[in-house]
Design a protein around this motif. Structure first.
Motif, mmCIF file in Angstrom:
data_model
loop_
_atom_site.group_PDB
_atom_site.id
_atom_site.type_symbol
_atom_site.label_atom_id
_atom_site.label_comp_id
_atom_site.label_asym_id
_atom_site.label_seq_id
_atom_site.Cartn_x
_atom_site.Cartn_y
_atom_site.Cartn_z
ATOM 1 N N VAL A 28 -11.657 -5.848 -36.739
ATOM 2 C CA VAL A 28 -11.240 -4.520 -36.287
ATOM 3 C C VAL A 28 -11.316 -3.535 -37.448
ATOM 4 O O VAL A 28 -10.848 -3.816 -38.548
ATOM 5 C CB VAL A 28 -9.806 -4.562 -35.708
ATOM 6 N N PHE A 29 -11.903 -2.366 -37.183
ATOM 7 C CA PHE A 29 -11.997 -1.301 -38.185
ATOM 8 C C PHE A 29 -10.746 -0.419 -38.128
ATOM 9 O O PHE A 29 -9.952 -0.407 -39.050
ATOM 10 C CB PHE A 29 -13.272 -0.481 -37.983
ATOM 11 N N THR A 30 -10.572 0.333 -37.040
ATOM 12 C CA THR A 30 -9.393 1.201 -36.926
ATOM 13 C C THR A 30 -8.392 0.662 -35.918
ATOM 14 O O THR A 30 -7.199 0.608 -36.184
ATOM 15 C CB THR A 30 -9.786 2.634 -36.514
ATOM 16 N N THR A 31 -8.884 0.288 -34.749
ATOM 17 C CA THR A 31 -8.009 -0.194 -33.692
ATOM 18 C C THR A 31 -8.851 -0.943 -32.657
ATOM 19 O O THR A 31 -10.069 -0.740 -32.577
ATOM 20 C CB THR A 31 -7.268 0.974 -32.994
ATOM 21 N N ALA A 32 -8.195 -1.779 -31.903
ATOM 22 C CA ALA A 32 -8.782 -2.360 -30.691
ATOM 23 C C ALA A 32 -7.665 -2.370 -29.660
ATOM 24 O O ALA A 32 -6.673 -3.086 -29.810
ATOM 25 C CB ALA A 32 -9.320 -3.765 -30.929
ATOM 26 N N GLU A 33 -7.799 -1.523 -28.658
ATOM 27 C CA GLU A 33 -6.806 -1.381 -27.603
ATOM 28 C C GLU A 33 -7.348 -2.112 -26.386
ATOM 29 O O GLU A 33 -8.372 -1.714 -25.829
ATOM 30 C CB GLU A 33 -6.575 0.095 -27.301
ATOM 31 N N VAL A 34 -6.671 -3.195 -26.017
ATOM 32 C CA VAL A 34 -7.209 -4.100 -25.000
ATOM 33 C C VAL A 34 -6.228 -4.219 -23.841
ATOM 34 O O VAL A 34 -5.024 -4.391 -24.047
ATOM 35 C CB VAL A 34 -7.468 -5.507 -25.590
ATOM 36 N N VAL A 35 -6.765 -4.144 -22.632
ATOM 37 C CA VAL A 35 -5.984 -4.434 -21.434
ATOM 38 C C VAL A 35 -6.536 -5.737 -20.865
ATOM 39 O O VAL A 35 -7.737 -5.863 -20.612
ATOM 40 C CB VAL A 35 -6.077 -3.285 -20.399
ATOM 41 N N VAL A 36 -5.631 -6.711 -20.733
ATOM 42 C CA VAL A 36 -5.990 -8.051 -20.267
ATOM 43 C C VAL A 36 -5.358 -8.268 -18.901
ATOM 44 O O VAL A 36 -4.163 -8.016 -18.712
ATOM 45 C CB VAL A 36 -5.477 -9.125 -21.259
ATOM 46 N N GLY A 37 -6.163 -8.751 -17.959
ATOM 47 C CA GLY A 37 -5.643 -9.122 -16.655
ATOM 48 C C GLY A 37 -5.460 -10.618 -16.580
ATOM 49 O O GLY A 37 -6.163 -11.379 -17.252
ATOM 50 N N ASP A 38 -4.500 -11.062 -15.780
ATOM 51 C CA ASP A 38 -4.306 -12.480 -15.520
ATOM 52 C C ASP A 38 -4.218 -12.666 -14.009
ATOM 53 O O ASP A 38 -3.320 -12.118 -13.364
ATOM 54 C CB ASP A 38 -3.035 -12.990 -16.201
ATOM 55 N N ALA A 39 -5.164 -13.411 -13.459
ATOM 56 C CA ALA A 39 -5.151 -13.730 -12.027
ATOM 57 C C ALA A 39 -4.141 -14.863 -11.853
ATOM 58 O O ALA A 39 -4.458 -16.035 -12.031
ATOM 59 C CB ALA A 39 -6.543 -14.129 -11.570
ATOM 60 N N VAL A 40 -2.901 -14.512 -11.539
ATOM 61 C CA VAL A 40 -1.776 -15.449 -11.632
ATOM 62 C C VAL A 40 -1.843 -16.606 -10.637
ATOM 63 O O VAL A 40 -1.181 -17.618 -10.843
ATOM 64 C CB VAL A 40 -0.420 -14.715 -11.518
ATOM 65 N N ASP A 41 -2.616 -16.487 -9.582
ATOM 66 C CA ASP A 41 -2.731 -17.564 -8.598
ATOM 67 C C ASP A 41 -3.914 -18.481 -8.869
ATOM 68 O O ASP A 41 -4.225 -19.361 -8.068
ATOM 69 C CB ASP A 41 -2.858 -16.985 -7.186
ATOM 70 N N LEU A 42 -4.594 -18.274 -9.997
ATOM 71 C CA LEU A 42 -5.794 -19.049 -10.319
ATOM 72 C C LEU A 42 -5.666 -19.693 -11.688
ATOM 73 O O LEU A 42 -4.783 -19.358 -12.468
ATOM 74 C CB LEU A 42 -7.025 -18.133 -10.320
ATOM 75 N N GLN A 43 -6.575 -20.598 -11.960
ATOM 76 C CA GLN A 43 -6.704 -21.177 -13.299
ATOM 77 C C GLN A 43 -8.179 -21.265 -13.622
ATOM 78 O O GLN A 43 -8.972 -21.755 -12.822
ATOM 79 C CB GLN A 43 -6.067 -22.555 -13.361
ATOM 80 N N PHE A 44 -8.548 -20.772 -14.815
ATOM 81 C CA PHE A 44 -9.932 -20.841 -15.285
ATOM 82 C C PHE A 44 -10.096 -22.016 -16.228
ATOM 83 O O PHE A 44 -9.224 -22.285 -17.061
ATOM 84 C CB PHE A 44 -10.326 -19.575 -16.052
ATOM 85 N N SER A 45 -11.224 -22.683 -16.106
ATOM 86 C CA SER A 45 -11.621 -23.684 -17.086
ATOM 87 C C SER A 45 -13.136 -23.646 -17.168
ATOM 88 O O SER A 45 -13.781 -22.852 -16.488
ATOM 89 C CB SER A 45 -11.113 -25.079 -16.695
ATOM 90 N N ARG A 46 -13.707 -24.503 -17.979
ATOM 91 C CA ARG A 46 -15.159 -24.569 -18.123
ATOM 92 C C ARG A 46 -15.596 -26.010 -18.059
ATOM 93 O O ARG A 46 -14.929 -26.889 -18.579
ATOM 94 C CB ARG A 46 -15.615 -23.940 -19.435
ATOM 95 N N GLU A 47 -16.730 -26.226 -17.406
ATOM 96 C CA GLU A 47 -17.341 -27.549 -17.324
ATOM 97 C C GLU A 47 -18.827 -27.411 -17.596
ATOM 98 O O GLU A 47 -19.430 -26.393 -17.237
ATOM 99 C CB GLU A 47 -17.132 -28.160 -15.940
#
Length: 166
Positions: free
Chosen positions: A125-144
């Protein structure tokens, strides 16, 4: 609604690994400051809050370094990597933030020329990183691993599917 359900059913018949599911949304906002590494900081943020299906809603800010994998890389030829150093505005950051995060970024230099790719890390980060994160609360993500692509790809499970498997 019937058309959406029909198209999802057809999509699953054609590609059984393609999962679609709806969910309630919880929104988190966070700011990272100068010198912080954005990719790792986002992963730590997700872990600390125990988010199960997190994704980037939006991000603005700037970085002085970035390591990106370009679009022509494959699972067997991942050496198509771009290492950037300088001052760049974050014009887009998208993706999922589960334990094997999959993020893409677009950056603009001082002349407005843009470059983008798959984030490998080293986003200082140089000056700032303003991030909005969503969470799909009824789901779960994984990777295969997906043999068709050679990469670990997103798997979406509903809360009930996770509970049945436990």
């Amino acid at each position: 609604h019937t058309q959406n359900r029909t198209s999802c059913t057809i999509q699953r018949l054609l590609d059984p690994q393609n999962r679609a599911a709806g969910s309630a949304l919880r929104v988190h906002a966070v700011r990272f400051g100068p010198g912080q590494e954005l990719f790792g900081s986002l992963q730590a943020f997700v872990e600390e809050r125990r988010l199960r299906a997190p994704f980037i809603i939006t991000c603005v800010g700037s970085v002085t370094r970035a390591t990106l994998r370009l679009a022509n890389a494959t699972a067997t030829n991942t050496n198509e990597v771009l290492q950037l150093s300088g001052r760049y505005e974050i014009v887009s950051l998208v993706g999922t933030l589960n334990s094997d995060a999959h993020l893409h970024i677009s950056l603009a230099d001082a002349q407005g020329a843009t470059v983008g790719g798959h984030v490998l890390g080293d986003l200082e980060v140089f000056t700032t990183a303003e991030v909005v994160v969503g969470d799909a609360v009824d789901l779960q993500f994984s990777r295969e691993p997906d043999p068709r692509t050679g990469f670990p790809e997103l798997v979406v499970l509903t809360r009930s599917e996770v509970e049945r498997a436990a």
